[in-house]
Design a protein around this motif. Structure first.
Motif, PDB file in Angstrom:
ATOM      1  N   TYR A  32      40.559  38.402  39.864  1.00 31.58           N
ATOM      2  CA  TYR A  32      41.501  37.750  40.760  1.00 31.58           C
ATOM      3  C   TYR A  32      42.299  38.869  41.421  1.00 31.58           C
ATOM      4  CZ  TYR A  32      40.665  33.483  37.991  1.00 31.58           C
ATOM      5  OH  TYR A  32      40.106  32.405  37.350  1.00 31.58           O
ATOM      6  N   PHE A  34      45.611  40.009  44.149  1.00 29.37           N
ATOM      7  CA  PHE A  34      46.924  39.575  44.612  1.00 29.37           C
ATOM      8  C   PHE A  34      47.542  40.655  45.507  1.00 29.37           C
ATOM      9  CE2 PHE A  34      47.310  36.276  41.306  1.00 29.37           C
ATOM     10  CZ  PHE A  34      46.394  36.725  40.383  1.00 29.37           C
ATOM     11  N   LEU A  51      41.418  33.802  44.288  1.00 33.39           N
ATOM     12  CA  LEU A  51      40.908  33.396  42.980  1.00 33.39           C
ATOM     13  C   LEU A  51      39.415  33.116  43.065  1.00 33.39           C
ATOM     14  CD1 LEU A  51      43.782  30.991  41.872  1.00 33.39           C
ATOM     15  CD2 LEU A  51      43.575  33.447  41.502  1.00 33.39           C
ATOM     16  N   SER A  99      43.672  36.476  33.154  1.00 37.09           N
ATOM     17  CA  SER A  99      44.377  36.421  34.436  1.00 37.09           C
ATOM     18  C   SER A  99      45.882  36.593  34.304  1.00 37.09           C
ATOM     19  CB  SER A  99      44.068  35.107  35.127  1.00 37.09           C
ATOM     20  OG  SER A  99      44.473  34.029  34.310  1.00 37.09           O
ATOM     21  N   TYR A 100      46.389  36.572  33.099  1.00 36.79           N
ATOM     22  CA  TYR A 100      47.819  36.762  32.954  1.00 36.79           C
ATOM     23  C   TYR A 100      48.208  38.230  32.987  1.00 36.79           C
ATOM     24  CZ  TYR A 100      46.223  37.885  28.291  1.00 36.79           C
ATOM     25  OH  TYR A 100      45.558  38.432  27.244  1.00 36.79           O
ATOM     26  N   LYS A 101      47.253  39.130  32.853  1.00 34.81           N
ATOM     27  CA  LYS A 101      47.572  40.551  32.750  1.00 34.81           C
ATOM     28  C   LYS A 101      47.222  41.239  34.058  1.00 34.81           C
ATOM     29  CE  LYS A 101      47.175  44.422  29.598  1.00 34.81           C
ATOM     30  NZ  LYS A 101      46.492  44.997  28.436  1.00 34.81           N
ATOM     31  N   LEU A 102      48.244  41.488  34.863  1.00 36.69           N
ATOM     32  CA  LEU A 102      48.050  42.108  36.154  1.00 36.69           C
ATOM     33  C   LEU A 102      48.078  43.629  36.038  1.00 36.69           C
ATOM     34  CD1 LEU A 102      50.308  40.009  38.553  1.00 36.69           C
ATOM     35  CD2 LEU A 102      47.833  40.001  38.404  1.00 36.69           C
TER      36      LEU A 102
END
Lengths: 114, 113
Positions: A32, A34, A51, A99-102
């Motif tokens: 993903y 951003f 996404l 996906s929580y760990k950018l």
């Protein structure tokens, strides 16, 4: 693991000119992607995210980005910038399985001149 | 709108002091994060928490600890501040992992002298 490279630390541009901020990533899994913007003395605000689906993503403030899997890129574009777009822009990637760990790039400072 | 509030925007502390940075979110989010931001390095993850009393180390946890006693509050602790911890600290929250969008606070500028 993922990594992100923002090739330009600073991009100066005149008002009403187009701009492209470059972002390349590496990952062994699906990702993903951003773009965040940080105005002076503020936190980060999400501009847009990819996404899945259409590779052209439209965000707030007239920005858009295109996901290019073959070139592992996610460049940010705006056809006509304003003075108020002066800010720092961060590209970020996460694994689709985490996906929580950018993971953030080092940032590109966009400087819009009159 | 989601609001992530960092109570202290600017702090100056002495070397060796214990420092608490507080963060509160008002949207019942499960996940909370602490990042450190330094010029030319972007944001680096220090710790994150996926539930009350649960925590995981990020990429640069050394010299830091965290506390999450209530769902809405996530604290970053510098047990003995050092000058190389002078930085901008950003708190963030995420409702659940499927929703992807992380919301950031306005940041806390910490100077250790």
């Amino acid at each position: 693991a993922q990594s992100v490279t923002q090739l330009d630390s600073q991009v100066p541009v005149f008002e009403e000119a187009p701009v492209e901020l470059r972002c390349n990533y590496s990952s062994s899994v699906s990702v993903y992607l951003f773009w965040y913007v940080q105005y002076p003395n503020q936190g980060l605000q999400l501009l847009l995210k990819y996404l899945s689906g259409s590779t052209l993503v439209k965000g707030i403030n007239g920005f858009e980005a295109e996901f290019n899997k073959s070139q592992t890129s996610f460049h940010l574009r705006k056809p006509s910038v304003h003075i108020s777009d002066t800010a720092e822009y961060f590209c970020a990637v996460s694994g689709a399985d985490s996906s929580y760990k950018l993971i953030f790039g080092s940032g590109t400072r966009l400087l819009v001149r009159p | 709108d989601v609001k992530v509030t960092q109570s202290s925007r600017y702090l100056v502390k002495r070397t060796g002091e214990k420092v608490f940075l507080e963060c509160v979110q008002d949207m019942d989010h499960e996940n909370m994060f602490w990042y450190r931001q330094d010029p030319g390095l972007g944001l680096r993850l220090i710790y994150f928490s996926y539930d009350v009393k649960m925590k995981e180390k990020g990429d640069i946890p050394e010299g830091y600890s965290v506390s999450r006693e209530k769902k809405e509050r996530f604290s970053l602790i510098l047990e003995s501040a050092s000058t190389n911890q002078t930085s901008m600290y950003l708190c963030a929250s995420l409702r659940d992992r499927a929703r992807n969008t992380i919301y950031f606070g306005e940041g806390s500028w910490l100077t250790v002298v």
